[in-house]
Design an enzyme around this catalytic site. Sequence first.
Site, PDB file in Angstrom:
ATOM      1  N   ARG A   1       0.914  -1.252   0.064  1.00 48.46           N
ATOM      2  CA  ARG A   1      -0.055   0.105  -0.220  1.00 48.46           C
ATOM      3  C   ARG A   1       0.833   1.056  -0.097  1.00 48.46           C
ATOM      4  O   ARG A   1       0.796   2.005  -0.876  1.00 48.46           O
ATOM      5  CB  ARG A   1      -0.948  -0.045   1.329  1.00 48.46           C
ATOM      6  CG  ARG A   1      -2.194   1.052   1.177  1.00 48.46           C
ATOM      7  CD  ARG A   1      -1.549   2.448   1.664  1.00 48.46           C
ATOM      8  NE  ARG A   1      -1.165   2.595   2.880  1.00 48.46           N
ATOM      9  CZ  ARG A   1      -0.691   3.737   3.240  1.00 48.46           C
ATOM     10  NH1 ARG A   1      -0.560   4.569   2.729  1.00 48.46           N
ATOM     11  NH2 ARG A   1      -0.266   3.541   4.651  1.00 48.46           N
ATOM     12  N   ASP A   2       1.613   1.565   0.988  1.00 41.96           N
ATOM     13  CA  ASP A   2       2.286   2.844   1.272  1.00 41.96           C
ATOM     14  C   ASP A   2       3.505   2.670   0.222  1.00 41.96           C
ATOM     15  O   ASP A   2       3.828   3.830  -0.061  1.00 41.96           O
ATOM     16  CB  ASP A   2       2.595   3.100   2.746  1.00 41.96           C
ATOM     17  CG  ASP A   2       3.370   4.250   3.123  1.00 41.96           C
ATOM     18  OD1 ASP A   2       3.086   5.216   2.373  1.00 41.96           O
ATOM     19  OD2 ASP A   2       4.141   4.578   3.973  1.00 41.96           O
TER      20      ASP A   2
ATOM     21  N   ASN B   1      10.132   4.427   2.551  1.00 36.75           N
ATOM     22  CA  ASN B   1       9.976   3.657   4.005  1.00 36.75           C
ATOM     23  C   ASN B   1      11.383   3.090   4.282  1.00 36.75           C
ATOM     24  O   ASN B   1      12.048   2.557   3.479  1.00 36.75           O
ATOM     25  CB  ASN B   1       8.932   2.723   3.913  1.00 36.75           C
ATOM     26  CG  ASN B   1       7.670   3.647   3.830  1.00 36.75           C
ATOM     27  OD1 ASN B   1       7.198   4.298   4.713  1.00 36.75           O
ATOM     28  ND2 ASN B   1       6.878   3.434   2.732  1.00 36.75           N
TER      29      ASN B   1
ATOM     30  N   HIS C   1      10.641   6.889   7.668  1.00 41.40           N
ATOM     31  CA  HIS C   1      11.269   7.160   6.430  1.00 41.40           C
ATOM     32  C   HIS C   1      12.612   7.522   6.339  1.00 41.40           C
ATOM     33  O   HIS C   1      13.098   7.823   7.293  1.00 41.40           O
ATOM     34  CB  HIS C   1      10.578   8.085   5.391  1.00 41.40           C
ATOM     35  CG  HIS C   1       9.117   7.847   5.047  1.00 41.40           C
ATOM     36  ND1 HIS C   1       8.628   7.890   3.691  1.00 41.40           N
ATOM     37  CD2 HIS C   1       7.931   7.247   5.720  1.00 41.40           C
ATOM     38  CE1 HIS C   1       7.236   7.469   3.765  1.00 41.40           C
ATOM     39  NE2 HIS C   1       6.938   7.230   4.923  1.00 41.40           N
TER      40      HIS C   1
ATOM     41  N   CYS D   1       5.522   9.525  -0.518  1.00 39.85           N
ATOM     42  CA  CYS D   1       4.276  10.339  -0.020  1.00 39.85           C
ATOM     43  C   CYS D   1       4.102  11.169  -1.219  1.00 39.85           C
ATOM     44  O   CYS D   1       5.034  12.116  -1.477  1.00 39.85           O
ATOM     45  CB  CYS D   1       4.173  10.869   1.055  1.00 39.85           C
ATOM     46  SG  CYS D   1       2.726  11.594   1.272  1.00 39.85           S
TER      47      CYS D   1
ATOM     48  N   HIS E   1       6.848   4.558  12.471  1.00 39.45           N
ATOM     49  CA  HIS E   1       6.849   4.157  11.012  1.00 39.45           C
ATOM     50  C   HIS E   1       7.788   5.521  10.443  1.00 39.45           C
ATOM     51  O   HIS E   1       7.438   6.686  10.466  1.00 39.45           O
ATOM     52  CB  HIS E   1       5.514   4.681  10.508  1.00 39.45           C
ATOM     53  CG  HIS E   1       5.241   4.741   9.063  1.00 39.45           C
ATOM     54  ND1 HIS E   1       4.312   3.796   8.334  1.00 39.45           N
ATOM     55  CD2 HIS E   1       5.684   5.349   8.140  1.00 39.45           C
ATOM     56  CE1 HIS E   1       4.505   3.827   7.010  1.00 39.45           C
ATOM     57  NE2 HIS E   1       5.121   4.994   6.677  1.00 39.45           N
TER      58      HIS E   1
END
Length: 310
Positions: A20-21, A255, A215, A246, A213
């Site tokens: 997803r991300d 990430n 990056h 993003c 989370h």
Amino acid sequence: MQLVNATLPDTVRIVEVGPRDGLQNEKSQIPTEQKIQFIQLLAEAGLPVVEATSFVSPRAIPQLSDAATVMTSLRRQPAVEYPVLVPNLKGMERALESGARAVAVFTAASDSFTRHNINASIAESLANFRPILELARKEAIPVRGYISTVFGCPYEGEVDPRRVVEVAGSLLEMGVAEISLGDTIGVANPMQVAHVLNLMLQADIELEQIGVHFHDTRGTALANVLVALQMGITTIDSSAGGLGGCPYAPGAAGNLATEDLLYMLDGMGIKTGVDLDKVVEATRFIAPYLDHPPLSKYYQATIAAAGTEQ
């Protein structure tokens, strides 16, 4: 020399966000069948949580416009959770129709970012979550809450950590089970991480309710993870191959790579239940469908050692 630190956890739960991300920021349109296979390979690697897709507007994130097909076509493993991101009640309803049994909502610690990301203020985004949470309770579905720009905003710069705690408290009050603290543009350093986590704990937010989370934009992700581990955090988000970024955060790189995280945790004797070699296989599978090489340093070293090019 063995690293000895009584504060380090014995086990860590990795939340894999690559499908997803990770994929949402890819410019090349990836075939649905390959997305499904990518998810299944990650699940087979032993990852307990594989965030599968997002039910946002297809106009906003064209890459994930096949969310319903992905969810209805997955061969799900009973021990694996496959959460999906939902922006509003309509997205929640679409997710449920597609068989989702875990969801996530997303806001930020800066109003400018939420305006760019979801065209709403923080307060408006929280109000939009209430019907989602009500429906989730009826369906007995866990909800995760993402807070972006915890350590810095691409539009506002520094973010007041007290704002992070306020947003987290609001999410937990309305029934979110877990908060993921996001370093959206990769500006955090270990002291910042410790400061924010201390404020969260002082606000009586439980360690078990917090995930991190990071990056790796500026190369500090693993250092930040280590501080989080030393403070008792046991839920870490990461993305196979270091995929991600993003679309609403200029300059945000990928990430933290799942392979790099696993290499560090394995070397420290911290158990995850995840097979590092199988995560590498998953990254190797998806790599030809990207328009750039995966950013994971462990993956790159493995490819170089094998004498192959990717």
